[in-house]
Design a protein around this motif. Sequence first.
Motif, short mmCIF file in Angstrom:
data_model
loop_
_atom_site.label_atom_id
_atom_site.label_comp_id
_atom_site.label_asym_id
_atom_site.label_seq_id
_atom_site.Cartn_x
_atom_site.Cartn_y
_atom_site.Cartn_z
N PRO A 237 0.79 -1.24 0.00
CA PRO A 237 0.00 0.00 0.00
C PRO A 237 0.82 1.28 0.00
O PRO A 237 0.30 2.34 -0.34
CB PRO A 237 -0.83 -0.11 1.28
CG PRO A 237 -0.06 -1.02 2.16
CD PRO A 237 0.74 -1.94 1.28
N VAL A 238 2.09 1.21 0.37
CA VAL A 238 2.89 2.44 0.52
C VAL A 238 4.12 2.35 -0.40
O VAL A 238 4.86 1.37 -0.36
CB VAL A 238 3.33 2.63 1.99
CG1 VAL A 238 4.29 3.81 2.11
CG2 VAL A 238 2.12 2.83 2.89
N GLY A 239 4.33 3.39 -1.20
CA GLY A 239 5.49 3.41 -2.10
C GLY A 239 5.47 2.17 -2.98
O GLY A 239 6.50 1.53 -3.20
N ASP A 269 2.13 -6.05 2.56
CA ASP A 269 3.58 -6.07 2.42
C ASP A 269 4.03 -4.61 2.40
O ASP A 269 3.80 -3.90 1.43
CB ASP A 269 3.95 -6.79 1.12
CG ASP A 269 5.47 -6.92 0.93
OD1 ASP A 269 6.22 -6.62 1.86
OD2 ASP A 269 5.88 -7.33 -0.18
N ASP A 270 4.71 -4.17 3.47
CA ASP A 270 4.88 -2.72 3.65
C ASP A 270 6.33 -2.33 3.93
O ASP A 270 6.61 -1.60 4.90
CB ASP A 270 3.96 -2.26 4.79
CG ASP A 270 3.38 -0.88 4.53
OD1 ASP A 270 3.80 -0.23 3.54
OD2 ASP A 270 2.51 -0.45 5.30
N PRO A 271 7.27 -2.69 3.05
CA PRO A 271 8.68 -2.40 3.35
C PRO A 271 9.03 -0.92 3.29
O PRO A 271 10.01 -0.51 3.90
CB PRO A 271 9.43 -3.17 2.25
CG PRO A 271 8.45 -3.38 1.15
CD PRO A 271 7.11 -3.48 1.81
N TYR A 272 8.22 -0.14 2.54
CA TYR A 272 8.59 1.28 2.33
C TYR A 272 7.84 2.21 3.28
O TYR A 272 7.85 3.43 3.08
CB TYR A 272 8.30 1.66 0.87
CG TYR A 272 8.82 0.63 -0.10
CD1 TYR A 272 10.19 0.48 -0.32
CD2 TYR A 272 7.95 -0.22 -0.78
CE1 TYR A 272 10.67 -0.50 -1.19
CE2 TYR A 272 8.42 -1.20 -1.64
CZ TYR A 272 9.78 -1.33 -1.84
OH TYR A 272 10.25 -2.30 -2.68
N TYR A 273 7.22 1.62 4.30
CA TYR A 273 6.33 2.40 5.17
C TYR A 273 6.99 3.65 5.73
O TYR A 273 6.37 4.72 5.80
CB TYR A 273 5.83 1.51 6.32
CG TYR A 273 4.78 2.17 7.17
CD1 TYR A 273 3.46 2.22 6.73
CD2 TYR A 273 5.09 2.73 8.41
CE1 TYR A 273 2.48 2.81 7.50
CE2 TYR A 273 4.11 3.32 9.18
CZ TYR A 273 2.80 3.37 8.73
OH TYR A 273 1.83 3.96 9.49
N PHE A 274 8.24 3.55 6.12
CA PHE A 274 8.88 4.70 6.78
C PHE A 274 9.55 5.66 5.79
O PHE A 274 10.16 6.63 6.19
CB PHE A 274 9.87 4.22 7.84
CG PHE A 274 9.17 3.50 8.94
CD1 PHE A 274 8.45 4.21 9.89
CD2 PHE A 274 9.15 2.12 8.99
CE1 PHE A 274 7.74 3.56 10.88
CE2 PHE A 274 8.45 1.46 9.98
CZ PHE A 274 7.74 2.17 10.93
N SER A 300 1.85 11.54 10.64
CA SER A 300 1.77 11.84 9.21
C SER A 300 1.75 10.59 8.34
O SER A 300 1.47 10.65 7.14
CB SER A 300 2.96 12.71 8.80
OG SER A 300 4.14 11.91 8.72
N LEU A 301 2.10 9.43 8.93
CA LEU A 301 2.21 8.21 8.14
C LEU A 301 0.83 7.60 7.89
O LEU A 301 -0.03 7.58 8.77
CB LEU A 301 3.11 7.19 8.86
CG LEU A 301 4.54 7.67 9.16
CD1 LEU A 301 5.28 6.63 10.00
CD2 LEU A 301 5.31 7.96 7.88
N SER A 302 0.66 7.11 6.68
CA SER A 302 -0.59 6.43 6.33
C SER A 302 -0.80 5.27 7.29
O SER A 302 0.10 4.46 7.49
CB SER A 302 -0.47 5.92 4.89
OG SER A 302 -1.55 5.09 4.57
N PRO A 303 -1.98 5.15 7.92
CA PRO A 303 -2.15 4.06 8.90
C PRO A 303 -2.08 2.68 8.24
O PRO A 303 -2.53 2.50 7.12
CB PRO A 303 -3.54 4.31 9.47
CG PRO A 303 -4.25 5.13 8.45
CD PRO A 303 -3.20 5.95 7.77
N LEU A 381 16.16 8.87 7.66
CA LEU A 381 16.10 8.11 6.40
C LEU A 381 15.05 8.71 5.47
O LEU A 381 15.28 8.85 4.27
CB LEU A 381 15.69 6.66 6.67
CG LEU A 381 16.76 5.65 7.06
CD1 LEU A 381 16.17 4.24 6.98
CD2 LEU A 381 17.98 5.75 6.15
N ARG A 382 13.91 9.03 6.03
CA ARG A 382 12.83 9.59 5.23
C ARG A 382 13.31 10.87 4.54
O ARG A 382 13.01 11.12 3.36
CB ARG A 382 11.63 9.86 6.17
CG ARG A 382 10.42 10.46 5.50
CD ARG A 382 10.38 11.97 5.59
NE ARG A 382 9.89 12.50 6.84
CZ ARG A 382 8.60 12.78 7.05
NH1 ARG A 382 7.72 12.56 6.11
NH2 ARG A 382 8.24 13.30 8.20
N THR A 383 14.06 11.66 5.26
CA THR A 383 14.58 12.90 4.68
C THR A 383 15.56 12.61 3.55
O THR A 383 15.55 13.26 2.50
CB THR A 383 15.26 13.75 5.77
OG1 THR A 383 14.33 13.92 6.83
CG2 THR A 383 15.67 15.10 5.23
#
Lengths: 542, 542
Positions: A237-239, A269-274, A300-303, A381-383
């Motif tokens: 779901p993310v990235g 499967d959410d490896p890119y969540y952060f 701010s992160l998608s739940p 990391l996000r930055t």
Amino acid sequence: MSTTMGPEKPPKPVDLSHHLSELSKARGISPLKGLQKYFGRPGLITLAGGFPSPAYFPLADITVNALIPESFALVPAPHPPSSLSWFWKLFGTDKAKERTSSVTIPKYPTLPGDVKLAVCLQYSEAVAQGQLQEFLRHFVSKVYQPLIEDHSILIDTGNTDGWNRAVMMLCNPGEGVLCEEWTFPTAVASMLPSNIQPVPIAMDGLGLRSDDLERVLSTWDADARQMSRPHVMYIIPVGQNPSGSTMSTERKKQIYDICCKYDVVIVEDDPYYFLQMNDYVPKHKRSPEQATDAKHFLASLSPSFLRFDHESRVIRLDTFSKTIAPGSRLGWFTCNSMFAERLQRQGEISTQAPCGFGQSIVTKILLNWTYDGYIRWLRGLRTEYTQRRDFIIDCFSEEFNLQIGPPTTAVWSGCTTYHAALKQAGVHNGKHPFQGRTMFSLVPPVAGMFLWASYIKLHLDQHPSYTPEREETLEMQLFVQLAEDGVIAAPGWVFSAAAMAGSGDETPGHFRISFSLAEFSDLQKAVKIFERVLRKFFEEQS
Amino acid sequence: MSTTMGPEKPPKPVDLSHHLSELSKARGISPLKGLQKYFGRPGLITLAGGFPSPAYFPLADITVNALIPESFALVPAPHPPSSLSWFWKLFGTDKAKERTSSVTIPKYPTLPGDVKLAVCLQYSEAVAQGQLQEFLRHFVSKVYQPLIEDHSILIDTGNTDGWNRAVMMLCNPGEGVLCEEWTFPTAVASMLPSNIQPVPIAMDGLGLRSDDLERVLSTWDADARQMSRPHVMYIIPVGQNPSGSTMSTERKKQIYDICCKYDVVIVEDDPYYFLQMNDYVPKHKRSPEQATDAKHFLASLSPSFLRFDHESRVIRLDTFSKTIAPGSRLGWFTCNSMFAERLQRQGEISTQAPCGFGQSIVTKILLNWTYDGYIRWLRGLRTEYTQRRDFIIDCFSEEFNLQIGPPTTAVWSGCTTYHAALKQAGVHNGKHPFQGRTMFSLVPPVAGMFLWASYIKLHLDQHPSYTPEREETLEMQLFVQLAEDGVIAAPGWVFSAAAMAGSGDETPGHFRISFSLAEFSDLQKAVKIFERVLRKFFEEQS
């Protein structure tokens, strides 16, 4: 059907045992009947297992120089590259700019409760070492806030292992798995040998479309399809890999409700969540960012789907591959306890517990950082990834005329789409025959490692030698030419779920660029090569 | 059919592709068609994979204090315990007696070709890191001397993973696997969920019997058995688990020839290979041993099936679990290249490459030790296990009257069998009703970690309350009583292949004691407890 994120007591989870595959029902190792209660008793001498004495582990201790959680800034630097990797490569022994903290893992620590090599390097149950289990439990409950309190956490060797075990637990041969129309090829490769087929669902700019999901499930004709209605969904779901799309809260709720209605288990499967970011802002409009604090970062992160999971039908896959290192081969499931127990049995006959070196080192770093430090690391990391995304799009903007325009495919509906036209003259110094015309389009992602993945649509129908039959050949010529000139990108067709199932075209006209690995200078160089190859490719055959 | 160990050129391997399972035939990940040849070209910028930059791996370097290869003596000490583990436990920080050597693995080493964290912690193909692959290739060719030169070596996460992948590659549901009548329960647990059944072959003191193998295969009635003739064998030829038996060269050749005749693939699970010992000699007859050199040590080891494998039908499973540490989760296949390619594809969709922390640390220790150092380490380990085996049998000899006598079961034929009778009076201080009668029998193993495993036969038919129906209940009472008094041993029934297949009794009257883990003082204490519990158990119900 309504979902809730409020504090009210969630209803009792539904019985999901009918989802267990034949394989899963049978799988299990006979315990030492009647004797298990004695294990762990103080003073017990166990002569039961084939365990070597830790005296024979040839390690006295392991010391790790780990980066401090504050290693990366919280807001993008005004002048990238800020990544120090080029620096370390050139001056490997000069640690002047690295800020590290040293942690040691002895075979026999003097502090009780400390991470102990003698234990981490021994056989164990196929679960996490105690301190890691505790860290993960705290982390999951703080960060994902699962609606059901009695969720289980089970370690694995990363999300590929996690998904493979989930398939074995949930699917029988001949069944189908709902997935995004563009998806991670390895996930499908886990299914196909057992004759478990992907069932692609259409996507838009927010990822998997709930309306198409409802359509597919409500009109499912088992006879015509020669397949029962799918009861498992695989979703990134993310990235999203490869599309880069990130799902909104609202979309997730819609999908969750549909999955309840049709009794579908969701494997998230959410490896890119952060690696979630703010929207891309063109360089000339960009203003200095303000750092947010940890609380606002998490908010701010998608739940996760876990947040709505009142029926315990979500299996979340987390990994340290993108936040510590892929070679950690460490990840974990968050799911209901019945699933966790079955998944653990599968671990016992395959990987056993993940590598003790990896577990002990990752655990010790995390304990040294603390929960707050790890969140700080993730914010850094996000930055970094934000900076990388911005940088590569800035490079495209330098080499091409990038103009915002209407989305050119359904997959991009709702997205700010950039169309790229040639800026420079042709290679033969005359006016290029495609001057001013859109040659490809892209959508800046708001999470992950991938640029538009399939969102870069090569407008090959603009190519002078284009015929529909020649399309793939032409595209392959372009990829080969890029490689000859020194850049490899991933062709879009490898991510087509329909093509992998053998039930669709290989869908040319897309590719995925990852901005996660290359040095900034190489990213810039790659975009220049891309421009030159593209210009030449379209000119020479005109 | 004759086998050869001579230098003549081996015949061309037979085609074994018909052994691949349906699962294996289908399994495979689509390559980036036509682009693979570009990978690894100098200067190539790859934007293809979802690889994080090594700049984001939070490790600057890892330093390991590793024991030196000479840490353990080459001949048993006159007065055990020689193991220092009790010492380390008590004085964890006092390293006075440990001899270690320090090795460092930097993220970016200055020496070219050195082990590099930036590479080891990155995604990679599901194969070993270069230096480890090279070490293993050299090791296999020197130590096992495979008859076929073009064997492949493929890393895995240990023999449990290895066997599980072999089953998936070779077996279809409904098929059978030939195995020892007593075997490793986890190996069977890998098979049963896919409806792959163990087919037990009778054993003697040398392990699996070639005559029974020939009998089973030559008289196979597929209709009566509702199963095609098995084409896969699972075998633990050295220090067999649980029986402790070790196979002679002659027996291995007989079995290999039968497997050629009936087209059976041999999976040789050999974790205890380097724990081969001389025969047990009672304490009062023991004279000081002379250390053998490396060459004689290697020559003394029972040859692997690879040594005779002129048809490339052997898959050998090796592991670092017993020679470095179980938590390494590192092992490897040695087999033909077709099998290796399929097994690698399975790795890609499950474990991927084994943990990079584990790989880099084990590799660096091995490179620091060198091949000769590792052989020295193995010779030391072998001596340690010899000492442990001798010690526990000496303890039994102190607590019981041990007398050599004729083997009491077919499984022991050809073995020096010790029969144990009570030495002391009954717990109530009178003469024990079983005084002087054999209460159990054992055969000292010449390899591995296990004392006769099922070879310790509890003569429960001697028990006053014995009836055949009560046997299991009685035995369970004894195991519970032992546990209550502080000792856990593994009941024999958990190792019965027939019982696991649901086609045989649970065969009471055996158990397995491992002498690999407990401190020497605890081994001694455990044997005393065993004597006391046994004496009481038989007295109280008489």
